[in-house]
Design an enzyme around this catalytic site. Structure first.
Site, PDB file in Angstrom:
ATOM      1  N   GLU A 105      40.425  43.789  42.814  1.00  9.91           N
ATOM      2  CA  GLU A 105      40.651  45.241  42.768  1.00  9.91           C
ATOM      3  C   GLU A 105      40.063  45.845  41.486  1.00  9.91           C
ATOM      4  O   GLU A 105      39.508  46.938  41.506  1.00  9.91           O
ATOM      5  CB  GLU A 105      42.152  45.538  42.897  1.00  9.91           C
ATOM      6  N   GLU A 125      46.965  38.349  48.843  1.00 12.08           N
ATOM      7  CA  GLU A 125      48.323  38.899  48.744  1.00 12.08           C
ATOM      8  C   GLU A 125      49.201  38.565  49.937  1.00 12.08           C
ATOM      9  O   GLU A 125      50.412  38.384  49.799  1.00 12.08           O
ATOM     10  CB  GLU A 125      48.270  40.421  48.561  1.00 12.08           C
TER      11      GLU A 125
HETATM   12  N1  CAA Z   1      49.862  34.816  38.099  1.00  8.98           N
HETATM   13  C1  CAA Z   1      50.520  33.983  37.280  1.00  8.98           C
HETATM   14  N2  CAA Z   1      50.220  32.671  37.174  1.00  8.98           N
HETATM   15  C2  CAA Z   1      49.214  32.203  37.920  1.00  8.98           C
HETATM   16  C3  CAA Z   1      48.488  33.014  38.794  1.00  8.98           C
HETATM   17  C4  CAA Z   1      48.836  34.386  38.878  1.00  8.98           C
HETATM   18  N3  CAA Z   1      48.197  35.235  39.669  1.00  8.98           N
HETATM   19  N4  CAA Z   1      47.557  32.265  39.415  1.00  8.98           N
HETATM   20  C5  CAA Z   1      47.688  31.025  38.933  1.00  8.98           C
HETATM   21  N5  CAA Z   1      48.690  30.977  38.034  1.00  8.98           N
HETATM   22  C6  CAA Z   1      49.123  29.827  37.246  1.00  8.98           C
HETATM   23  C7  CAA Z   1      49.650  28.696  38.131  1.00  8.98           C
HETATM   24  O1  CAA Z   1      51.019  28.871  38.397  1.00  8.98           O
HETATM   25  C8  CAA Z   1      49.392  27.491  37.265  1.00  8.98           C
HETATM   26  O2  CAA Z   1      50.405  27.445  36.297  1.00  8.98           O
HETATM   27  P1  CAA Z   1      50.929  26.028  35.735  1.00  8.98           P
HETATM   28  O3  CAA Z   1      49.721  25.380  35.148  1.00  8.98           O
HETATM   29  O4  CAA Z   1      51.975  26.422  34.747  1.00  8.98           O
HETATM   30  O5  CAA Z   1      51.467  25.308  36.941  1.00  8.98           O
HETATM   31  C9  CAA Z   1      48.100  27.844  36.549  1.00  8.98           C
HETATM   32  O6  CAA Z   1      47.979  29.274  36.637  1.00  8.98           O
HETATM   33  C10 CAA Z   1      46.867  27.232  37.161  1.00  8.98           C
HETATM   34  O7  CAA Z   1      46.890  27.472  38.557  1.00  8.98           O
HETATM   35  P2  CAA Z   1      46.588  26.310  39.621  1.00  8.98           P
HETATM   36  O8  CAA Z   1      47.302  25.065  39.228  1.00  8.98           O
HETATM   37  O9  CAA Z   1      46.835  26.875  40.956  1.00  8.98           O
HETATM   38  O10 CAA Z   1      45.017  26.071  39.359  1.00  8.98           O
HETATM   39  P3  CAA Z   1      43.828  25.986  40.392  1.00  8.98           P
HETATM   40  O11 CAA Z   1      42.589  25.915  39.593  1.00  8.98           O
HETATM   41  O12 CAA Z   1      44.118  24.938  41.415  1.00  8.98           O
HETATM   42  O13 CAA Z   1      43.826  27.389  41.185  1.00  8.98           O
HETATM   43  C11 CAA Z   1      43.810  29.755  41.484  1.00  8.98           C
HETATM   44  C12 CAA Z   1      43.587  28.568  40.504  1.00  8.98           C
HETATM   45  C13 CAA Z   1      42.750  29.721  42.590  1.00  8.98           C
HETATM   46  C14 CAA Z   1      43.694  31.005  40.693  1.00  8.98           C
HETATM   47  C15 CAA Z   1      45.201  29.635  42.147  1.00  8.98           C
HETATM   48  O14 CAA Z   1      46.159  29.457  41.123  1.00  8.98           O
HETATM   49  C16 CAA Z   1      45.617  30.829  42.942  1.00  8.98           C
HETATM   50  O15 CAA Z   1      45.278  30.940  44.103  1.00  8.98           O
HETATM   51  N6  CAA Z   1      46.410  31.748  42.305  1.00  8.98           N
HETATM   52  C17 CAA Z   1      47.014  32.860  43.011  1.00  8.98           C
HETATM   53  C18 CAA Z   1      46.050  33.961  43.162  1.00  8.98           C
HETATM   54  C19 CAA Z   1      46.710  35.128  43.835  1.00  8.98           C
HETATM   55  O16 CAA Z   1      47.479  34.995  44.781  1.00  8.98           O
HETATM   56  N7  CAA Z   1      46.394  36.315  43.334  1.00  8.98           N
HETATM   57  C20 CAA Z   1      46.898  37.524  43.888  1.00  8.98           C
HETATM   58  C21 CAA Z   1      48.072  37.957  43.082  1.00  8.98           C
HETATM   59  S1  CAA Z   1      48.861  39.301  43.867  1.00  8.98           S
HETATM   60  C22 CAA Z   1      48.012  40.637  43.412  1.00  8.98           C
HETATM   61  O17 CAA Z   1      47.069  40.571  42.696  1.00  8.98           O
HETATM   62  C23 CAA Z   1      48.637  41.859  44.038  1.00  8.98           C
HETATM   63  C24 CAA Z   1      48.280  43.132  43.451  1.00  8.98           C
HETATM   64  O18 CAA Z   1      47.369  43.771  43.927  1.00  8.98           O
HETATM   65  C25 CAA Z   1      49.099  43.761  42.419  1.00  8.98           C
END
Ligand code: CAA
Length: 698
Positions: A105, A125
């Site tokens: 976004e 999301e």
């Molecule tokens: N917020 C907070 N913490 C997050 C995060 C996020 N969006 N994404 C990842 N993390 C944290 C994980 O919990 C993890 O923490 P720990 O090491 O303490 O366990 C750390 O970051 C690393 O993440 P992964 O172990 O998952 O690492 P990866 O390399 O395998 O994957 C990733 C990285 C692809 C970013 C994956 O973490 C992921 O898919 N994250 C979620 C992304 C997501 O759903 N984003 C949308 C958020 S909602 C939004 O944005 C709505 C809005 O419009 C307001």
């Protein structure tokens, strides 16, 4: 400015570098820093463009999920996006790693987007029970049209840079350092006097049949609401002026934020990551793993071998006879050819995996140099002990000896070897190269580095590994036996298996328990009932009509008939008319007058049985944390992800009311419905299962 954003000036370009490891989530400090950075750039004489770039492994992974459920702090993300897009300066986003959710976004609010070839973008999301909340449902359809937007937003599918370029989400794909290629792109845009290009000012997308899209998405979501809600948000982009569409999106986003589904899915997100993170394994190094032995080449052994080969291990598979060994090789090759067809492996890899990396043998001596052996033979203690005796004799010192048993006592198996510290349970789920769950069963004497190696293997095989202690059925099958029993009791008392299956599918399960029985094979339950008959508690109610189904040679899908009848060439089955007749006869024999069950009561009893047994497992220490149980049910038993798992579901319902129901059910069957001491304790203390997860994380 917030220390999460580093401001530098490169000629007439201001660079805003996001520094919020590990994945640059858009925490409050990042949002504040971006707004301040934009203001600084606009006030910085001579600056013509702003480049937004991420430090580390990603551009931005989205909103900071840990802030969800807390009071939101200004500036809110939609305002940050607005501030970026409204800037009189040209704003460029240079994207590497992932740009997800709020991260995309932010990029959509920039005027131009450049990405690394390895970059991925997406709006995940819906996997958190939400829809995008900072303009993606309004901007993306203006940029790429409704169809592509609905595809991305309702599925959460992530696309690689080449597809993003083709769709028009990014303008350019260039390999190099993200800041350098971003600067070169911004310089080019300045030199060409390229216009500020605000997506919000692009024409609204054309309408489609919104109700049909909504209904279709709702059906596909199997009870999940956010994907269907996303259709309505995109509809707003088509029908409303941009600012009003933004308000509509915000309202839907905030409403979803209040739902149990959002809480359940976020619990699943964090639990999936916490489950392999065992406090007891801190600082424990796993043993080296390169080659894996497997005993038994049936469906399970061949599936485990396939998973191991796909993960790059060398595999030695042992069978009793040459023909069986060759049949196992054929099964593995069949599994791998599926991966080849789906493009998961190349022909070269396939050839190597079926020849160089795989040895099938009838000689245990072939296991002399493997690092770990997984036994997947017939479920019989004497057979297992015989196998482990042979392994003990041929395996090198330090090799790990694992059993894939789904219920037998690993302590007893371990005691039959001279090296019980090297013995562990690795309980895979069939088909083992597809199912995500692995129960790592820790016996009394299992050494910590052997447990760590079990988890390391699970990670290498791309599994969700869960620690379990030794008991009949470990975590998953023990809980399954209990909720399945609750279903059996309801059938005796008046519900039909088909009503129960339907009620539970409506609740969100992939399948109901009777359809699952047919899939797994009714002979398995039959054998278990016979095995347990001798030690059965006299108060236990066990129906006999399922034995009669089996006595007729009907074992479910594999024989074409069980609870359902399966016609060749059709998907799923139709109710078997013989089953209600057998049930009626048994009720008559037992003197039971059948009563009606509502779907709500069916679900409540089924779930109460599941939670009560799970609480007993926790109390006994078989499972260490409620989240471990949640992950077992989610990844091994088709539990709906949007409830987060049975323990999260129980928390969301409220434990006192659940305990009260269990106590009511116990009035009719005190033996089966005996409340778990831990459940009573939590209710008395006013605490939840999630509190126990938090205690474990301290
Ligand atoms: N917020 C907070 N913490 C997050 C995060 C996020 N969006 N994404 C990842 N993390 C944290 C994980 O919990 C993890 O923490 P720990 O090491 O303490 O366990 C750390 O970051 C690393 O993440 P992964 O172990 O998952 O690492 P990866 O390399 O395998 O994957 C990733 C990285 C692809 C970013 C994956 O973490 C992921 O898919 N994250 C979620 C992304 C997501 O759903 N984003 C949308 C958020 S909602 C939004 O944005 C709505 C809005 O419009 C307001």
């Amino acid at each position: 400015m917030s220390d999460k954003i580093k401001y530098t000036r490169k000629g007439d370009i201001a660079v805003l570098r996001i520094q919020n490891p590990p994945v640059n989530a858009l925490s409050h400090a990042v949002r504040e820093g971006l707004v301040a950075g934009m203001a600084q750039a606009e006030a910085d004489a001579g600056v013509k463009a702003v480049l937004i770039v991420g430090e580390g492994r990603a551009f931005i992974a989205g909103a900071d999920i840990t802030e969800f459920g807390k009071t939101p702090l200004e500036p809110y993300l939609p305002d940050v996006c607005k501030c970026i897009e409204a800037s009189p300066l040209i704003v460029v986003a240079s994207m590497h790693g992932v740009s997800l959710g709020g991260g995309l976004e932010i990029a959509l609010s920039a005027h131009y987007r450049i990405a690394q070839p390895s970059a991925r973008v997406g709006l995940p999301e819906v996997h958190l029970g939400l829809i995008p909340g900072a303009g993606a449902t309004q901007r993306l359809p203006r940029l790429v049209g409704v169809d592509a937007s609905l595809d991305l937003i309702t599925t959460g599918r992530q696309v690689k840079a080449d597809e993003a370029l083709q769709l028009g989400i990014v303008d350019k794909v260039v390999e190099g350092d993200p800041e350098e290629v971003g600067l070169a792109y911004a310089e080019r845009l300045i030199a060409d006097a390229a216009p500020r290009r605000a997506v919000s000012e692009m024409p609204a997308p054309a309408a489609i049949d919104w109700d049909a899209a909504y209904d279709g998405t709702l059906r596909k979501g199997r009870g999940q609401i956010s994907p269907a809600q996303a259709v309505r948000a995109v509809q707003a982009a088509s029908e409303l002026p941009f600012d009003q569409g933004m308000l509509a999106e915000r309202k839907m986003f905030m409403d979803l934020m209040e739902t149990d589904q959002r809480q359940g899915m976020i619990h699943a997100f964090f639990s999936e990551r916490a489950v392999g993170n065992l406090p007891e394994l801190k600082g424990v190094e796993p043993r080296a793993l390169q080659s894996i032995g497997i005993i038994g080449g049936g469906t399970m052994g061949a599936g485990i071998a396939t998973a191991a080969l796909l993960a790059g291990f060398n595999v030695v598979l042992i069978e009793m006879k040459l023909e069986a060994a060759e049949a196992a090789r054929g099964r593995i090759a069949g599994n791998l050819s599926g991966a080849l067809k789906r493009g998961k492996i190349t022909q070269m890899k396939y050839d190597a995996m079926t020849t160089i990396a795989l040895e099938v043998s009838i000689n245990y001596d072939s296991l002399s140099s493997v690092d770990l052996v997984i036994e997947a033979v017939f479920e019989d203690m004497d057979v297992k002990k015989d196998v482990f005796g042979k392994l003990d004799a041929v395996c090198k010192p330090g090799a790990i000896l694992a059993s894939n048993t789904s219920y037998l006592d690993i302590d007893e198996i371990a005691a039959s070897t001279s090296r019980p510290a090297d013995v562990i349970g690795l309980h895979f789920f069939s088909p083992a190269h597809i199912m995500k769950l692995l129960e790592v069963v820790v016996a009394d004497k299992t050494a910590p580095d052997v447990v760590a190696t079990g988890f390391a293997l699970g990670k290498a095989l791309n599994k969700i590994s869960v620690r379990a202690g030794v008991c009949d059925g470990f975590i998953g099958n023990r809980i399954l036996a209990t909720y399945r029993t609750a279903a059996d009791h309801m059938v005796l008392d008046g519900a039909s298996p088909y009503q129960i299956d339907k009620a539970l599918v409506d609740f969100g399960f992939a399948m109901g328990p009777f359809a699952v029985g047919d899939l797994a094979g009714l002979d398995i339950g039959w054998a278990t009932r016979k095995r347990k008959a001798a030690t059965r508690h006299p108060a236990e109610r066990v129906p006999t009509y399922p034995d009669k189904i089996c006595e007729g040679g009907n074992f479910g899908q594999k024989t074409g008939k069980g609870f359902y009848v399966y016609e060749a060439g059709t998907r799923g089955g139709i109710p078997n008319p013989e089953v209600p007749v057998l049930i009626d006869a048994e009720r008559a024999e037992l003197g039971i007058t059948p009563r009606d069950f509502t779907d709500a009561e069916i679900t409540r009893r089924y779930m109460a049985a599941m939670v009560n047994e799970a609480a007993k497992l926790l109390g006994e220490g078989i499972a260490k944390r409620p989240l471990d149980i949640d992950m077992v049910l989610l990844f091994g038993y088709g539990f709906p992800r949007y409830w987060g798992g049975p323990m999260k579901w129980a928390d969301l319902q409220g434990l006192p009311a659940l305990l009260a129901d269990i106590e009511t059910y116990a009035k009719d069957d005190a033996w089966f419905w005996e409340p778990a001491p831990l459940l009573k304790q939590l209710v008395a203390e006013g605490r939840s299962f999630d509190d126990l997860n938090k205690d474990a994380a301290k």
